[in-house]
Design an enzyme around this catalytic site. Sequence first.
Site, short mmCIF file in Angstrom:
data_model
loop_
_atom_site.label_atom_id
_atom_site.label_comp_id
_atom_site.label_asym_id
_atom_site.label_seq_id
_atom_site.Cartn_x
_atom_site.Cartn_y
_atom_site.Cartn_z
N LEU A 54 34.85 -44.73 -21.29
CA LEU A 54 34.81 -46.14 -21.52
C LEU A 54 35.92 -46.55 -20.52
CD1 LEU A 54 33.99 -48.52 -23.39
CD2 LEU A 54 36.15 -48.24 -24.54
N ARG B 49 36.08 -48.64 -16.39
CA ARG B 49 35.73 -49.81 -15.82
C ARG B 49 34.12 -50.48 -16.11
NH1 ARG B 49 39.12 -47.70 -11.08
NH2 ARG B 49 37.55 -46.27 -11.07
N ILE B 50 33.65 -49.22 -15.78
CA ILE B 50 32.00 -49.57 -15.98
C ILE B 50 31.66 -49.54 -17.31
CG2 ILE B 50 29.63 -48.71 -15.47
CD1 ILE B 50 31.01 -47.51 -12.79
N ILE C 50 24.26 -43.12 -16.44
CA ILE C 50 24.51 -43.68 -15.34
C ILE C 50 25.47 -43.02 -14.56
CG2 ILE C 50 23.42 -45.94 -15.95
CD1 ILE C 50 27.14 -45.42 -15.71
N ARG D 205 26.87 -39.29 -13.42
CA ARG D 205 26.39 -37.97 -12.50
C ARG D 205 25.51 -37.29 -13.22
NH1 ARG D 205 27.60 -41.22 -9.07
NH2 ARG D 205 29.39 -40.88 -7.34
N ASP E 140 19.63 -42.39 -14.67
CA ASP E 140 19.53 -42.98 -13.09
C ASP E 140 20.00 -42.21 -11.98
OD1 ASP E 140 19.77 -45.24 -11.03
OD2 ASP E 140 21.95 -45.42 -11.13
N GLU F 78 19.91 -34.94 -6.36
CA GLU F 78 19.14 -35.83 -5.67
C GLU F 78 18.80 -35.58 -4.31
OE1 GLU F 78 21.79 -39.20 -6.96
OE2 GLU F 78 21.50 -38.67 -8.83
N HIS G 13 18.62 -43.54 -8.63
CA HIS G 13 20.21 -43.74 -8.41
C HIS G 13 20.17 -45.16 -7.76
CE1 HIS G 13 24.37 -41.76 -7.93
NE2 HIS G 13 24.40 -43.07 -7.85
N VAL G 14 19.81 -46.28 -8.41
CA VAL G 14 19.90 -47.69 -8.18
C VAL G 14 21.00 -48.42 -8.97
CG1 VAL G 14 17.51 -47.72 -7.34
CG2 VAL G 14 18.00 -48.36 -9.78
N GLY G 15 21.93 -47.55 -9.53
CA GLY G 15 22.94 -48.33 -10.38
C GLY G 15 23.65 -49.54 -9.59
P1 NAP Z 1 36.82 -45.01 -14.41
O1 NAP Z 1 37.20 -46.48 -14.72
O2 NAP Z 1 37.73 -43.97 -13.94
O3 NAP Z 1 36.18 -44.69 -15.89
C1 NAP Z 1 35.94 -43.26 -16.31
C2 NAP Z 1 36.41 -43.06 -17.68
O4 NAP Z 1 36.11 -41.69 -18.13
C3 NAP Z 1 37.75 -43.20 -18.18
O5 NAP Z 1 37.78 -44.24 -19.24
C4 NAP Z 1 38.22 -41.81 -18.64
O6 NAP Z 1 39.04 -41.95 -19.42
C5 NAP Z 1 36.92 -41.15 -19.00
N1 NAP Z 1 36.88 -39.67 -18.70
C6 NAP Z 1 37.36 -38.96 -17.52
N2 NAP Z 1 37.00 -37.88 -17.72
C7 NAP Z 1 36.86 -37.51 -18.92
C8 NAP Z 1 36.47 -36.43 -19.72
N3 NAP Z 1 36.47 -35.13 -19.29
N4 NAP Z 1 35.94 -36.51 -21.07
C9 NAP Z 1 35.89 -37.75 -21.56
N5 NAP Z 1 36.07 -39.05 -20.87
C10 NAP Z 1 36.55 -38.90 -19.43
O7 NAP Z 1 35.56 -44.94 -13.73
P2 NAP Z 1 34.22 -45.95 -13.46
O8 NAP Z 1 34.64 -46.86 -12.38
O9 NAP Z 1 33.88 -46.69 -14.71
O10 NAP Z 1 33.13 -45.33 -12.91
C11 NAP Z 1 32.68 -44.08 -13.77
C12 NAP Z 1 31.58 -43.30 -12.96
O11 NAP Z 1 30.42 -43.99 -13.06
C13 NAP Z 1 31.76 -42.83 -11.48
O12 NAP Z 1 32.93 -41.69 -11.67
C14 NAP Z 1 30.56 -42.57 -10.84
O13 NAP Z 1 30.36 -41.34 -10.84
C15 NAP Z 1 29.86 -43.33 -11.74
N6 NAP Z 1 29.04 -44.43 -10.93
C16 NAP Z 1 27.55 -44.30 -11.14
C17 NAP Z 1 26.90 -45.47 -10.39
C18 NAP Z 1 25.32 -45.23 -10.15
O14 NAP Z 1 24.87 -45.82 -9.32
N7 NAP Z 1 24.66 -44.70 -11.24
C19 NAP Z 1 27.67 -46.42 -9.53
C20 NAP Z 1 29.05 -46.19 -9.69
C21 NAP Z 1 29.64 -45.13 -10.56
P3 NAP Z 1 40.23 -40.85 -19.76
O15 NAP Z 1 41.04 -40.52 -18.38
O16 NAP Z 1 41.20 -41.32 -20.81
O17 NAP Z 1 39.55 -39.57 -20.10
#
Ligand code: NAP
Length: 312
Positions: free
Chosen positions: A152, A154-155, A229, A231, A255, A260, A278-280
């Site tokens: 939980l 940013r996304i 969504i 990895r 996604d 990939e 992978h169109v997120g």
């Molecule tokens: P973020 O703000 O850093 O959020 C990641 C969350 O995951 C944090 O709340 C973190 O909390 C938690 N986390 C990290 N390691 C963990 C673990 N081992 N177990 C449980 N929770 C864990 O990142 P974001 O900006 O939301 O992005 C998240 C991910 O989405 C990216 O890293 C990227 O790979 C993916 N993404 C995919 C697409 C797509 O096109 N499909 C696009 C953008 C991003 P804690 O640190 O408290 O654990």
Amino acid sequence: MKHEVILVTKVFPSTQEKMEADFTVHKLYEAADREAFLKLHAPRVRALATFGPFGADAKLMDALPRLELISHFGVGYDSIDIGAAKQRKVIVTNTPDVLNDCVADTAMSLILNVMRQYPQSENWLRAGKWLAEPGYPLTVSLGGKTLGILGLGRIGEAIAKRAQAFGMKIAYHNRNKKDVPHAYLPDVVSLAKHSDVLLVAAPGGAPTRNIVNAAVLDALGPQGFLVNIARGTLIDEPVLIQYLREKKIAGAGLDVFVKEPAVPPEFFALENAVIYPHVGSATVETRTAMGNLQLENLRLHFAGKPVKTRVV
Ligand code: NAP
């Protein structure tokens, strides 16, 4: 004189145009001899521009002894060896926040599509089946169901906001509990047990590899849905294929995949899988904003100012 940047792969065209207007861009992806190319440019290059899965490993960093900055296009930076960057005091930047809404929209569409089977029902209509059968089989409502968010951040928060508007309850698991009104579960298995839909939004990389495994899918159960969504690496993909095939979970919306664009063909035959390439974040507006942020970090660094979105 323009500063020199090595670009590891082609990026979004408008970003690349702006990059080439502001910097001398050396295109690693066009080099016939990678080693010779790096040797030639290493004496002057202080920045690398990377994109999605085309990141930077220690070997590439070592080939560029003057490297100061890796400006990454994408919020996930699992394709960059962060330990190696830290050791070499190389700054790494990413493109957070500007993509939250688009990725959350994509997540919502996967939840809707996998639960309500809209793509499958359209295929059913196109195949002429409506003339022969009274109607498409009934599906499952979102309202009142629990969405368990693994990651939980940013996304994840943007997804929670949308899912609540659809009448879903939110639960989550992070390593650290947050000050939010949603139910916190202390581990992934408990979250899966508590959820109707398990949504994966945590970062990729070694610490989360196969974090969604057989035990988690067993806890999700035959009525549960999985949406990813984040990895592909967070999910044990062969196990997921087996669980979908044997209907040990109700369905999956994906996604992202481990390798990939080589998506395992088994997914193509699975009626209970909704799959996207992978169109997120893939809209013109969001990719433009991501590119602008990548460029802003490069410009700030070369101007001797702090970068805007630093990872390390
Ligand atoms: P973020 O703000 O850093 O959020 C990641 C969350 O995951 C944090 O709340 C973190 O909390 C938690 N986390 C990290 N390691 C963990 C673990 N081992 N177990 C449980 N929770 C864990 O990142 P974001 O900006 O939301 O992005 C998240 C991910 O989405 C990216 O890293 C990227 O790979 C993916 N993404 C995919 C697409 C797509 O096109 N499909 C696009 C953008 C991003 P804690 O640190 O408290 O654990």
